[in-house]
Design a protein around this motif. Structure first.
Motif, PDB file in Angstrom:
ATOM      1  N   GLY A 101      13.563 -41.516  72.795  1.00 39.23           N
ATOM      2  CA  GLY A 101      13.881 -41.281  71.196  1.00 39.23           C
ATOM      3  C   GLY A 101      15.185 -40.160  71.394  1.00 39.23           C
ATOM      4  O   GLY A 101      15.870 -40.080  72.329  1.00 39.23           O
ATOM      5  N   TYR A 103      11.588 -43.833  69.409  1.00 41.48           N
ATOM      6  CA  TYR A 103      11.708 -45.292  69.279  1.00 41.48           C
ATOM      7  C   TYR A 103      10.629 -46.336  69.563  1.00 41.48           C
ATOM      8  O   TYR A 103       9.823 -45.820  70.282  1.00 41.48           O
ATOM      9  N   ILE A 146      15.357 -49.633  68.070  1.00 36.41           N
ATOM     10  CA  ILE A 146      15.720 -48.509  67.279  1.00 36.41           C
ATOM     11  C   ILE A 146      15.591 -48.768  65.915  1.00 36.41           C
ATOM     12  O   ILE A 146      15.342 -47.751  65.073  1.00 36.41           O
ATOM     13  N   THR A 185      12.445 -46.837  64.656  1.00 39.15           N
ATOM     14  CA  THR A 185      12.182 -45.515  64.839  1.00 39.15           C
ATOM     15  C   THR A 185      11.115 -44.816  63.934  1.00 39.15           C
ATOM     16  O   THR A 185      11.326 -44.994  62.761  1.00 39.15           O
TER      17      THR A 185
END
Length: 217
Positions: free
Chosen positions: A25, A73, A77, A80
């Motif tokens: 992330g 994540y 992506i 997210t």
């Protein structure tokens, strides 16, 4: 031979734990600088956030007050899970609202023009799956506190605790509905009628928010 096998198993468990407690992330600081890496799973009121540039690297401690956003994540992506900081409050039995001094990290799970829903990692949460799991998995295996936000408020209100795959607390369904009723009764005085009819369960938190949006004009 058995000794070596035991050492190997213990090492494997430690490695899985290392992987399980960190998600790929990013963090964004108050100067809008973005730092990518692996974020150690945190609790909503944690004062420090830990980030690694590599999964097995050294973690860096960053104060929560220095950050404005945290992203975890999932498989890609696009999925997210984004955490931002919010002023927080809780309902006491009897319907009295108590505002808290600290801000809480939470991510939005529902939004309409009447109400919003949020999850914040609770003080007893932990990650039990490996990085790269789906958004559903992130939410499924952890303990979260569920919050709501009404349009006129600048804070989110604690309603109930979501225990993931853990056991359901006795009386938890009714407590969730009661706290929700306290939190929204001024905005929607007839909500008790809806709650008594539907008897929403803890796993139906989002459904309850949808019901509020439909019922409260």
């Amino acid at each position: 031979m058995m000794k070596h096998l035991l050492i190997f198993i213990l090492a494997l468990i430690c490695f899985q734990t290392l992987k399980a407690s960190n998600y790929p992330g990013y963090i964004i600081d108050n100067q809008n600088n973005r730092h990518n890496g692996y974020v150690q799973m945190f609790k909503g009121f944690d004062k420090d956030i830990f980030l690694k540039t590599e999964l097995e690297g050294t973690k860096k401690k960053i104060k929560s007050v220095e950050l404005k956003e945290i992203g975890l994540y999932s498989e890609n992506i696009k999925d997210t899970v984004i955490y931002t900081k919010h002023n927080a409050a809780e309902m006491l039995f009897g319907g009295k609202l108590k505002k808290l001094d600290e801000q809480v990290w939470a991510h939005q799970i529902y939004k309409s023009d009447k109400i919003e829903g949020y999850y914040a990692p609770s003080a007893i949460s932990d990650v039990t799956n490996t990085p790269g799991g789906s958004t559903k998995t992130i939410n499924e295996y952890q303990t979260f506190n569920g919050y709501i936000k009404l349009p006129q408020d600048n804070f989110i209100i604690f309603i109930y605790t979501k225990y993931g795959n853990g056991p359901i607390v006795v009386g938890g369904h009714k407590t969730m509905r009661t706290m929700f009723k306290y939190a929204v009764k001024k905005a929607c005085p007839l909500i008790e009628e809806k709650l008594d009819k539907e008897k929403y369960k803890m796993e139906e938190f989002i459904k309850m928010l949808e019901g509020y949006t439909e019922f409260c004009k």
